[in-house]
Every structure is written in structure tokens, then in C-alpha cells.
Design a protein around this motif. Sequence first.
Motif, PDB file in Angstrom:
ATOM      1  N   ASP B 168       0.799  -1.231   0.000  1.00 15.62           N
ATOM      2  CA  ASP B 168       0.000   0.000   0.000  1.00 15.62           C
ATOM      3  C   ASP B 168       0.827   1.274   0.000  1.00 15.62           C
ATOM      4  O   ASP B 168       0.294   2.346   0.205  1.00 15.62           O
ATOM      5  CB  ASP B 168      -0.920   0.035   1.231  1.00 15.62           C
ATOM      6  N   TYR B 169       2.130   1.141  -0.157  1.00 17.56           N
ATOM      7  CA  TYR B 169       2.924   2.379  -0.074  1.00 17.56           C
ATOM      8  C   TYR B 169       2.507   3.313  -1.211  1.00 17.56           C
ATOM      9  O   TYR B 169       2.133   2.872  -2.300  1.00 17.56           O
ATOM     10  CB  TYR B 169       4.422   2.086  -0.062  1.00 17.56           C
ATOM     11  N   PRO B 170       2.552   4.615  -0.955  1.00 15.03           N
ATOM     12  CA  PRO B 170       2.032   5.569  -1.942  1.00 15.03           C
ATOM     13  C   PRO B 170       2.934   5.704  -3.171  1.00 15.03           C
ATOM     14  O   PRO B 170       4.145   5.803  -3.045  1.00 15.03           O
ATOM     15  CB  PRO B 170       1.986   6.893  -1.167  1.00 15.03           C
ATOM     16  N   ARG B 171       2.294   5.680  -4.340  1.00 10.10           N
ATOM     17  CA  ARG B 171       3.018   5.907  -5.605  1.00 10.10           C
ATOM     18  C   ARG B 171       2.786   7.333  -6.091  1.00 10.10           C
ATOM     19  O   ARG B 171       3.619   7.904  -6.771  1.00 10.10           O
ATOM     20  CB  ARG B 171       2.529   4.946  -6.696  1.00 10.10           C
ATOM     21  N   ILE B 298      10.896   4.758  -0.403  1.00  9.77           N
ATOM     22  CA  ILE B 298      10.139   4.562  -1.643  1.00  9.77           C
ATOM     23  C   ILE B 298      10.467   5.687  -2.626  1.00  9.77           C
ATOM     24  O   ILE B 298      10.946   6.741  -2.225  1.00  9.77           O
ATOM     25  CB  ILE B 298       8.624   4.543  -1.371  1.00  9.77           C
ATOM     26  N   PRO B 299      10.202   5.452  -3.907  1.00 11.61           N
ATOM     27  CA  PRO B 299      10.512   6.505  -4.899  1.00 11.61           C
ATOM     28  C   PRO B 299       9.681   7.766  -4.667  1.00 11.61           C
ATOM     29  O   PRO B 299       8.598   7.700  -4.094  1.00 11.61           O
ATOM     30  CB  PRO B 299      10.130   5.866  -6.234  1.00 11.61           C
ATOM     31  N   PHE B 300      10.205   8.880  -5.120  1.00  9.30           N
ATOM     32  CA  PHE B 300       9.523  10.170  -5.045  1.00  9.30           C
ATOM     33  C   PHE B 300       8.181  10.052  -5.769  1.00  9.30           C
ATOM     34  O   PHE B 300       8.133   9.647  -6.932  1.00  9.30           O
ATOM     35  CB  PHE B 300      10.399  11.225  -5.717  1.00  9.30           C
ATOM     36  N   PRO B 301       7.071  10.388  -5.099  1.00 12.16           N
ATOM     37  CA  PRO B 301       5.753  10.201  -5.734  1.00 12.16           C
ATOM     38  C   PRO B 301       5.554  11.107  -6.958  1.00 12.16           C
ATOM     39  O   PRO B 301       6.198  12.138  -7.090  1.00 12.16           O
ATOM     40  CB  PRO B 301       4.772  10.591  -4.620  1.00 12.16           C
ATOM     41  N   GLN B 302       4.649  10.694  -7.816  1.00 10.59           N
ATOM     42  CA  GLN B 302       4.291  11.467  -9.016  1.00 10.59           C
ATOM     43  C   GLN B 302       2.815  11.835  -8.918  1.00 10.59           C
ATOM     44  O   GLN B 302       2.065  11.172  -8.215  1.00 10.59           O
ATOM     45  CB  GLN B 302       4.513  10.614 -10.274  1.00 10.59           C
ATOM     46  N   PHE B 303       2.419  12.883  -9.617  1.00 10.98           N
ATOM     47  CA  PHE B 303       0.986  13.174  -9.694  1.00 10.98           C
ATOM     48  C   PHE B 303       0.313  12.162 -10.613  1.00 10.98           C
ATOM     49  O   PHE B 303       0.924  11.683 -11.568  1.00 10.98           O
ATOM     50  CB  PHE B 303       0.731  14.592 -10.217  1.00 10.98           C
TER      51      PHE B 303
END
Lengths: 289, 430, 301
Positions: B168-171, B298-303
Motif C-alpha cells: 500500500d505504499y504511496p506511488r 520509496i521513490p519520489f511520488p508522481q501526480f
Amino acid sequence: MTNTNLISRPGRIISPISLLIWIILTSALVFTLMPIVFMFSASMMPSKDILKMPFPWIPKEFHWQNFTKAIAGNDGSFIFIRNFSNSVIVSAVVTVTTVILSSMTGYGLAKFRFKGRNIVFLAIMATMMIPFEAIMIPLYLVATKLHLQNSYGGLIIPFLVNAFGVFMMRQYLLPFPDEFLDATRIDGAGELSIFWHIVLPNCAPAIATLSILTFRSQWDNLLWPLLVAQSEKMKTLPLYIVKFAAEKYTDEGAMMAVAVLGSIPMLILFFTMSRYFVSGASVFSSRKG
Amino acid sequence: MKKTLMIFLSLAVLALPLLAGGAQEEEGPITIKFWTHEDPNRTTIEERYIAEFEASHPGITIERVTNSSAKMPELLLTAFAANEGPHIFNTQIEDGYAYIANGRVAPIDPVIAGFKSNDELRDSYVKGVLDAVSEDGNIYGLPLELTNWAPYINKRIFRDAGLDPEKDYPRTWEDIVAVSEKIVKREGQIITRRGFDFRYPYYLVSVVPMVEQLGGKLISDDGKTAIVGDDAWLKLLQFMADWGPSGLNLGSPTYKNARKLFNADNNDMAMAMSGLYQEGRIRADNPEFYESGDWMVIPFPQFENAVKEVASAYYGHFYMVNSQKPEREQKAAWEFITYMLSHSEEYLTEVGLIQPTKKLMSSSTFASIPYADVFASDMEKGNIVYYAENSAKIQELIKEAIEGVMLSGISPEKALASLKVKAQEVLDQE
Amino acid sequence: MKKTYSGIEKKLSRWGWFFVAPSLFFFSLFSFYPILNAGFTSLFRKKILSLKPPTFIGLKNYIYLLQSDDFWNSIRATFVFTIGTFIPLLVFSLLLAVLILNIKKGKKFLQLAYYAPAVLSSVVAAVIWMSIFDPRGLGNQILNFLFNTPGIDHKWLADSTMVQLSTILVYFWKYIGYFVVIFIAGLAAIPGSLYEAATIDGAGKWQSFWRITFPLLKPTIILVSVMSMLQCLKTFSTQYLFVQSGSPQAPINVITLNIYNTGIRDHLIGRSSAMSIILFLIMLFFTWLQFKTSKADDVSY
């Protein structure tokens, strides 16, 4: 002293007015002391307790690690002790020179007539009206030309005398009777001896107040030592606190312990010399501005 | 007697130049002054390099001085303004650019670093790394670190909120909001457990890339227009307004710094934005948490509707050498810098700093650092942070706009309009 | 003054110089020269790191500032802070001083306790207050307890009105005790016989306060207000720290903070020097004004 019961003379029975007085005085007391009590109490807690809501005022146990961390420092070098001593040395020396130079200057301005006296006085007063940030760079230039960086000289010499001290001593000496000085002159006393044996002793309350204020402001001085004290060994306590705060950022408890250690000397000095604080304040009021 | 006053004044003024230092010594021992920001882990290893270097270079003494990173720029500026800067200093590229532009720093002779030419030296680093410190073919700085940011996650808090951190980590930024809403705990309006929070004053590194994801730009390609792409900027400002206390109330700039809370693992901060160096700090502050493996990166999130994949910008600290020092002292300074920087692996393992040489990035040491791959692949998707003499001012203007919509109830449209005007004015002044 | 000096007067005037000269030397080096330097720099376009000679631009820095909204905002912020701090300080310290003198026990203790914050260093005070103003900190806890409003975030550092109040609060906390002590000394110096006379005349307590105490205290009030006003106009560290901790800058962007940002962050040392000189003139004007009003109706005991 004199009778100054202005509003009510407290009787045996607690009147509504005196109750009101006590409420006001007590809330002011809570307001001034609360942050200090918070500091002491937080310094004895592990960091995670400090952020608890509501704040647990009484520490469960004395978390002494805060203090060992505070003294050992980020790198365990115990430079705290050296930095602390530097602050004591600098504040003490500056206090002594400020008292001597300010009383000399104040005496010269109050009790001698010479051309340019008013200009000198105004020029000195004007230095109180410029913020340090404005003169920081030219001042640094002077210090480097004199090779003062990174030395006690650099920390001390720019503060040997200050305008506030001159102002205060001058105001204090203005009402000093001229006739008295003239009489001693006629008796053949030299000017230096008059200053040393008559003027200085008569200034005792003003000197006590000035010493305390000067010591306090040096103990507090941050911006200039930051610029001029470049090696760890020459740094002063406020620099240590700032650096500690910046780097040990997760450790609120240790941070408060540093704050406590930095405050204790001033608090001790203050409570032992409190009678001068209080009596010396008359300097500002019994004489006219 | 007025004359006396004038004499004092003029004496004081005249005395200054006379007291200026005499001729520079050509021979004899030299002392190299080295100013850097405080970092306990780094101090340990650099003190050792100093001892080793002094032993192999008799006659050279290195004097290392540290100060808090917040105070360092001001200290350096004052010293350089008085022409009394140290031999060696390091500064963020945003600040460092002004030193290059004003000729205050000296280029490195590639031979000292063991290369035949500047091109060869440049080629030993990952592509583009030295661009920011290159001018007229010369190289004016070598990186102490190049850092980008990514979210650190506390898995325990995720599980506590009924989320599976691995799945569930945020993408996306939208995920960040959704996940945070599940994690956040409040007492009334006051947040007692935050899901995520931004690294507030550092908008150039972590917020401008969000605008770029949406197709906007800080400065146009020709360098003439500031704040490009109204839609992207508006969407960002709206996102921040929704995030803040008058919107969904998920975080705010005046709460305690997220990354400062993260290490304590105190059930109050689930995600914080930081660099690889944070791993070393977790280990130092809270070894138990570090060993537990209950954290990940985790990787830097994207819109969701990003037009371009952009990760956090990377910023660098570069070691530089004062150009006002005698040549042989400059040379000694560069020798010492290259000696320090020959220990890239140790900087990485002991301090968590990436000195992005090709050799290091392909080493097994780098591969064995937890989540180093996350940072490395993000770095390829990021740009170097905006650097110019006005970058601090531009960042201040972005701060004003974002905090205006978050805290003062200013509408995104109004905030953007004012940001555009002010940023343009700053840009035009150059 | 320009009449002929007699021998003794001449000698005395030399001694005057003798006492003043050592300080004057240090002032020249460490105060007058830097101030003149700042005044000189304010006439140039100068970047702090530039090695090129600065360009002389006359009064252009001043003209720019007087047309800049940002600078006028700083003037506003400075005056809000100064007035917002020193008027409550005067009123409350006088009130507390009067009240303390009316109690029998604990006079000394209260004076010391009120004074204690002034003893702490600013760095320490900052550390403490930042913890208090955190949304989870004591500030919210105490207000919510007092007003029985659980869970309200009063946004001490975030809201643009609150943040101005917060800076004032820190300053007020720090200096209230100082002024209480000064006023107590001032009140104690008023001869008691005056009150006795007033009581015989049948004056009430409030009347005697307004008719006797207040006028006699005027010199103290003037002095205290000059000193506190100068201090307030120079305030810097609290605002600087707040902004570093995430507060919006505009509401508390006082002139000194603007000087610092313009000079150090933006490297525009000429422009920041011009700001310093303007601040200097403002302070000079208010000091002159206050001394002038104090002289106009001087009181004698």
C-alpha cells in the motif's frame, strides 16, 4: 524607604480588592515562571515524553543521560567545558573594562566642560541606534585588519565599552555636587585620585547594576562570536548551544539539558546578587532622564 | 578641541589599511583553513584524513572548523566580504554559484586530482554532475555530496493503520493524501500522528519538481520568464492548500520537522522526506529502529496525471578553494580535497554521503547500502536544483505563496499572480 | 561657552578629554567607523561577493526602498511590534509594581521571579518558546485548558495575526520583570509626605495615584520608554527564529530582518545599508521626540 500604599492597606480580613491583587500577581508569576519550569522539567525527561499531550510536568525519573550528552557534545569531545569557560572569561573581562571605561567617560561627560562635549555625547548615544546586523561586515573588516579573529582579543576588544554604560554613568553622575569636587581640588587632590577615591565609590549602586547588565549581555552574545571565533576552542556557550540544537536534532531532552546548563550560572549570579538588581534599579528612577 | 575628535576618527580610519597583512611568504610551513558544516559522523573520518595528510605532507597544517549548517552561509559571506575567507569551504550549489560567478574561487588543476585533463576529471563523475561548477571549461568545485530526497516510511505505523507497507505504499501524491488520511490521528484540530509532511522551507528541491511533473517550470528555457505554466502552478498551490490546516489538515510548516521526528520511531511520523544520509542518522540516533528493519524508502511520488516523470531535485555540497590565497596554498588545498575525496566509499558507509563518481556508483559498496538503488534511480529522473545568485530569494517567494495558501487563506490564483510578478522582478534585476 | 577660559578651566577641560579619550578611541574603531562605512556603502550598488569596484548611484537605494511595498511592510511590521510590545510592557509593569508595593509579604520574591526570564539567554529562551508554540506544545494545551476548548490549534506560529502576537509575547515575557523592578525603585523614591498631605486634603487613592504618583513617575516612564522602544525597534532574533521554524515571513518581516535578508541572503549590501540608515534615522527621531516631550514639562520633587 517611604510609604507607598497607594490602593489599599491590607487589613486582617481579605478584602475583594486584595484578593484581586493576589490573583493578578499570581497569574503574572505563573506566566513568567512557567517556561522556566518547563525547561527544567523537560531537561530531566527522555525526549519522547516532552512531546506528550498533555505535558507530564513531573519527570518519572531523572533522565541523567540528557546531561551527559549535553556536556560530552556531538562528538564526545567535552568542548562544552572549554566553551563554557570562554564565556566566563569573556563576560568577566568585558564587565570589568566596561565598568571602568564607562565610569571614566561618564564622569568626563558629566563633570567637565570642554568643547565638543555634546558632540561626543551625542555620537556615543547614536551608536545605540544602529542594529548590529547593519555594521556586522565593516566591524568584521576592522577585526581582521587588527588580526583579532580567533582570539580572546577578538571576542573582547570590540566590547570594551558600550554606549549604554556611558549613558548610565553620566546620568548617575550629573547630580553629583560640583562643590564637593571643587573642595577636594582645593585640598590638593589630583584628578585621578578624585576619580578613584571619591567618584567611583559613590557610584557603587550604578556600577553594580551596570556590571550585571554587561555580564548578562555578553553571556548572551551570539552573532559576533559566531563570526570571530572560528576554532572550536575559541567558541562561547551560545555558539555551543546553537550548534548542539542544530545537530542533535532528535534529542529534545538533551537540548533542554544544554539550555539548563547555560542558564544556571546566570540564575546563580542573579539570585546571589539580587539585592543589587533591585537596589541598582533606582539608578533609572531617582535621577531624571 | 573638535580637532581631537577628528584626529581620533581619521586615525582610526587610516590605521586600517596600514595594518593590512604584509607580503605573502613564498616558502615555509602553511596553514590551510577549512570551514565546513557540523556533521558528527563526517567529523570523525575527516579528522583522520587530516592527520594522515599532515603526516605525508610535512609543513602543511589543516585547521578544520565546523559550524551549524544554518549559520555557515552567513559566516562565509561575511568572511569573504572582508577578503578573509578560508582556504577551503563547502557550500550548497545554490549558494556556491555566486562564488564562482564573482571569481571568488579558484579552478582545480586536474593533474592534482590525478587526471590529464578537465574532460577526464569530468568523465570520472556521473554525467552532468560537474556542470554546475564548470565555467569556461574550468572546474571550480568537487562534490562532497550530491543528494536527492525520497520518502522514508515507518512500516510499523502503516501496519498500525491497517495498511500493508509493501503493497500500500504511496506511488502518487494522491496516494500520499489517501494514505495520510488513514494514518493521521488528531486531538481536535491538533495532529498527534502525521502520515506525511513536506520539508517545508526547501521548496526548490522538493516542491518545484512537483510542478514540473504537471508540466510547469520555475524558469523558462531561455531564462527570461519566471514561473511558467499557470495550470501546473495552480494545481500545486491548490494541492498544498488542501493539505494544510484549513483544508484536510494533514500537516503544516509549524509542526516539528518531520524528519526530526521520524528517527525517534515514536508513533508520531509515518513518512518523512530525506536523503540517503538519513540512514546513518537513524542508525546513530536510534540503532534499535535501524536494526528492526521497520523502515523503508520509496521513490519520489508522481501526480496521477503527471505529464512528465520527475523525481526530487538533487542538490550538491561542493568543496571549493578561495582564489585570493597564494597559489601554493591553493594547490595544497586542492591536494587535500582530492585526498579526502579519494575515500568515497567511506563517506558513503560512515556518513551516508554520495560522491557520485562512476566508480562509486557501480561499486558493490554502493549496491549493498539499503535502498541506495531507490535513490540512484530517482536521481536519473531528477534535475539539479535551481541555482543562481537569486535562488534563495526565489525560494523565499515560493515559500510566501505556498504558506499563504496553506495558512493565511489566500486563494491560489491570487498567490500565483503575486508570485509571478515578484519572481519576474527578481529575475529581471540580474 | 566660547568665552575665555581661565587657567583652571583649561586644565579641567583637558582632564575632561583625558577621561573621555580612551573610550572615544574604541568607539571610533568599533562603532563610528562601521556606521560611517554603512552610510557610505548605502550610496553604492554593491554586491557582497563582487570583487569589482561598486557603482556609485547616489540616493537610488533610498528611492528604491521608499517605493518598495516590501520595505513599507517592514516599517509596518516594526511599528506594530514596537507599539504592541512597549505599551503593554509599560502598562503592565507599572500595574504590577503598584500592586507589589501593596502587599506585605513576598515583595522581594515576586520581583525576583518576574525578573528571572530576563536572566536567561535569548538562545535558551528561543529553544523553550519554540517547544511551547508547537501545535502539540504547552501554548495550545494551556489556552485550551483555560478556555475549555479541547483540541483547538491556536496557530501560534502559523496564523498571520497570531504570529505577530507570539513575537510580542516572547518579548513581553522577557522584559516585564525588568521594568517592574525599575518602576518599584521609582515609586519608592517618591516622598511619602506627599501622600500624607493628599490624604489630609481628602484625596482618594486613585486620585492620589493620578495626581501625585503618575506625574512624579514621568521621568522614569520616559526613560523606560526610550530604552524599550530602541530595543523593540532593533528586534531581530525572535523574528528570525520564527521564520526559520516555518512562520510566514511577511507579518513579522521587521526592518532588521529585511536588512539581514537583503544583505546576506540576496547579497545586496548597498541596499541593506540604506535600510540600516533609515532605521537609524527613525530611532534618532523618536529618541529626540521623547526627550523633547520630557523636557517640555519637567517635574521637580
